[in-house]
Design a protein around this motif. Structure first.
Motif, mmCIF file in Angstrom:
data_model
loop_
_atom_site.group_PDB
_atom_site.id
_atom_site.type_symbol
_atom_site.label_atom_id
_atom_site.label_comp_id
_atom_site.label_asym_id
_atom_site.label_seq_id
_atom_site.Cartn_x
_atom_site.Cartn_y
_atom_site.Cartn_z
ATOM 1 N N LEU A 1 42.186 -1.788 -34.269
ATOM 2 C CA LEU A 1 42.659 -3.059 -34.798
ATOM 3 C C LEU A 1 41.460 -3.723 -35.451
ATOM 4 O O LEU A 1 40.358 -3.701 -34.899
ATOM 5 N N TYR A 2 41.647 -4.313 -36.623
ATOM 6 C CA TYR A 2 40.567 -4.958 -37.360
ATOM 7 C C TYR A 2 40.818 -6.463 -37.373
ATOM 8 O O TYR A 2 41.866 -6.920 -37.836
ATOM 9 N N LEU A 3 39.869 -7.226 -36.834
ATOM 10 C CA LEU A 3 40.024 -8.665 -36.662
ATOM 11 C C LEU A 3 39.039 -9.407 -37.561
ATOM 12 O O LEU A 3 37.842 -9.114 -37.550
ATOM 13 N N LEU A 4 39.532 -10.388 -38.295
ATOM 14 C CA LEU A 4 38.673 -11.196 -39.151
ATOM 15 C C LEU A 4 37.817 -12.112 -38.282
ATOM 16 O O LEU A 4 38.328 -12.875 -37.468
ATOM 17 N N CYS A 5 36.495 -12.023 -38.434
ATOM 18 C CA CYS A 5 35.554 -12.840 -37.655
ATOM 19 C C CYS A 5 35.001 -14.001 -38.461
ATOM 20 O O CYS A 5 34.701 -15.054 -37.900
ATOM 21 N N GLY A 6 34.818 -13.813 -39.756
ATOM 22 C CA GLY A 6 34.252 -14.903 -40.537
ATOM 23 C C GLY A 6 34.006 -14.542 -41.978
ATOM 24 O O GLY A 6 34.103 -13.382 -42.381
ATOM 25 N N LEU A 7 33.683 -15.591 -42.742
ATOM 26 C CA LEU A 7 33.366 -15.467 -44.150
ATOM 27 C C LEU A 7 32.014 -16.132 -44.389
ATOM 28 O O LEU A 7 31.739 -17.196 -43.833
ATOM 29 N N ASP A 8 31.177 -15.517 -45.208
ATOM 30 C CA ASP A 8 29.892 -16.090 -45.589
ATOM 31 C C ASP A 8 29.770 -16.061 -47.109
ATOM 32 O O ASP A 8 30.320 -15.176 -47.765
ATOM 33 N N ASN A 9 29.028 -17.007 -47.636
ATOM 34 C CA ASN A 9 28.722 -17.044 -49.074
ATOM 35 C C ASN A 9 29.973 -17.006 -49.942
ATOM 36 O O ASN A 9 30.008 -16.338 -50.963
ATOM 37 N N THR A 10 31.013 -17.740 -49.543
ATOM 38 C CA THR A 10 32.279 -17.737 -50.277
ATOM 39 C C THR A 10 32.198 -18.664 -51.485
ATOM 40 O O THR A 10 31.748 -19.802 -51.365
ATOM 41 N N ARG A 11 32.627 -18.153 -52.628
ATOM 42 C CA ARG A 11 32.634 -18.948 -53.860
ATOM 43 C C ARG A 11 33.945 -18.720 -54.612
ATOM 44 O O ARG A 11 34.346 -17.588 -54.837
ATOM 45 N N PHE A 12 34.583 -19.829 -54.963
ATOM 46 C CA PHE A 12 35.759 -19.792 -55.826
ATOM 47 C C PHE A 12 35.280 -20.212 -57.206
ATOM 48 O O PHE A 12 34.847 -21.342 -57.409
ATOM 49 N N ARG A 13 35.351 -19.312 -58.179
ATOM 50 C CA ARG A 13 34.713 -19.531 -59.472
ATOM 51 C C ARG A 13 35.682 -19.983 -60.571
ATOM 52 O O ARG A 13 35.298 -20.723 -61.464
ATOM 53 N N ARG A 14 36.908 -19.527 -60.492
ATOM 54 C CA ARG A 14 37.908 -19.876 -61.510
ATOM 55 C C ARG A 14 39.252 -20.092 -60.828
ATOM 56 O O ARG A 14 39.519 -19.551 -59.764
ATOM 57 N N LYS A 15 40.106 -20.845 -61.478
ATOM 58 C CA LYS A 15 41.451 -21.093 -60.962
ATOM 59 C C LYS A 15 42.330 -19.863 -61.192
ATOM 60 O O LYS A 15 42.275 -19.237 -62.260
ATOM 61 N N VAL A 16 43.140 -19.522 -60.194
ATOM 62 C CA VAL A 16 44.132 -18.454 -60.298
ATOM 63 C C VAL A 16 45.498 -19.134 -60.308
ATOM 64 O O VAL A 16 45.770 -19.994 -59.468
ATOM 65 N N VAL A 17 46.330 -18.777 -61.256
ATOM 66 C CA VAL A 17 47.629 -19.427 -61.403
ATOM 67 C C VAL A 17 48.744 -18.401 -61.195
ATOM 68 O O VAL A 17 48.523 -17.187 -61.318
ATOM 69 N N PRO A 18 49.961 -18.880 -60.867
ATOM 70 C CA PRO A 18 51.078 -17.951 -60.707
ATOM 71 C C PRO A 18 51.236 -17.069 -61.947
ATOM 72 O O PRO A 18 51.119 -17.539 -63.079
ATOM 73 N N GLY A 19 51.447 -15.796 -61.698
ATOM 74 C CA GLY A 19 51.588 -14.832 -62.786
ATOM 75 C C GLY A 19 50.316 -14.029 -63.024
ATOM 76 O O GLY A 19 50.364 -12.964 -63.637
ATOM 77 N N ASP A 20 49.162 -14.551 -62.555
ATOM 78 C CA ASP A 20 47.918 -13.786 -62.675
ATOM 79 C C ASP A 20 47.983 -12.559 -61.775
ATOM 80 O O ASP A 20 48.496 -12.630 -60.663
ATOM 81 N N GLN A 21 47.460 -11.458 -62.263
ATOM 82 C CA GLN A 21 47.347 -10.250 -61.451
ATOM 83 C C GLN A 21 45.936 -10.210 -60.894
ATOM 84 O O GLN A 21 44.966 -10.116 -61.649
ATOM 85 N N VAL A 22 45.812 -10.320 -59.568
ATOM 86 C CA VAL A 22 44.512 -10.368 -58.913
ATOM 87 C C VAL A 22 44.154 -8.972 -58.412
ATOM 88 O O VAL A 22 44.924 -8.350 -57.684
ATOM 89 N N GLU A 23 42.983 -8.502 -58.829
ATOM 90 C CA GLU A 23 42.464 -7.213 -58.366
ATOM 91 C C GLU A 23 41.396 -7.499 -57.315
ATOM 92 O O GLU A 23 40.445 -8.235 -57.570
#
Length: 76
Positions: free
Chosen positions: A8-30
């Motif tokens: 089982l893989y459990l999320l422990c945390g996030l570091d150095n997180t950056r949101f750089r651009r807005k993602v809108v409905p219809g965008d395909q996120v890779e």
């Protein structure tokens, strides 16, 4: 390294997180992930999200790996 159905893989945390651009409905996120380090049962990944080839977010993700039979024994 391959994920296993016996873990089982459990999320422990996030570091150095950056949101750089807005993602809108219809965008395909890779989503892309690269394994950076493994220390005992803690895995660290660098993860990126891209829309149309443009980086929109990135983070370092910490994940704990635990054998399923250990979890079942703890809850019995």
């Amino acid at each position: 390294r391959q994920a296993s159905e016996h873990y089982l893989y459990l999320l422990c945390g996030l570091d150095n997180t950056r949101f750089r651009r807005k993602v809108v409905p219809g965008d395909q996120v890779e989503l892309r992930a690269e394994l950076l380090t493994v220390k005992r049962s803690i895995l660290k990944f660098h993860c990126e999200a891209h829309v149309a080839g443009v980086l929109v977010a990135d983070t370092d993700l910490l994940v704990a790996e635990q054998k399923l039979h250990q979890i079942e024994a703890e809850h019995s």
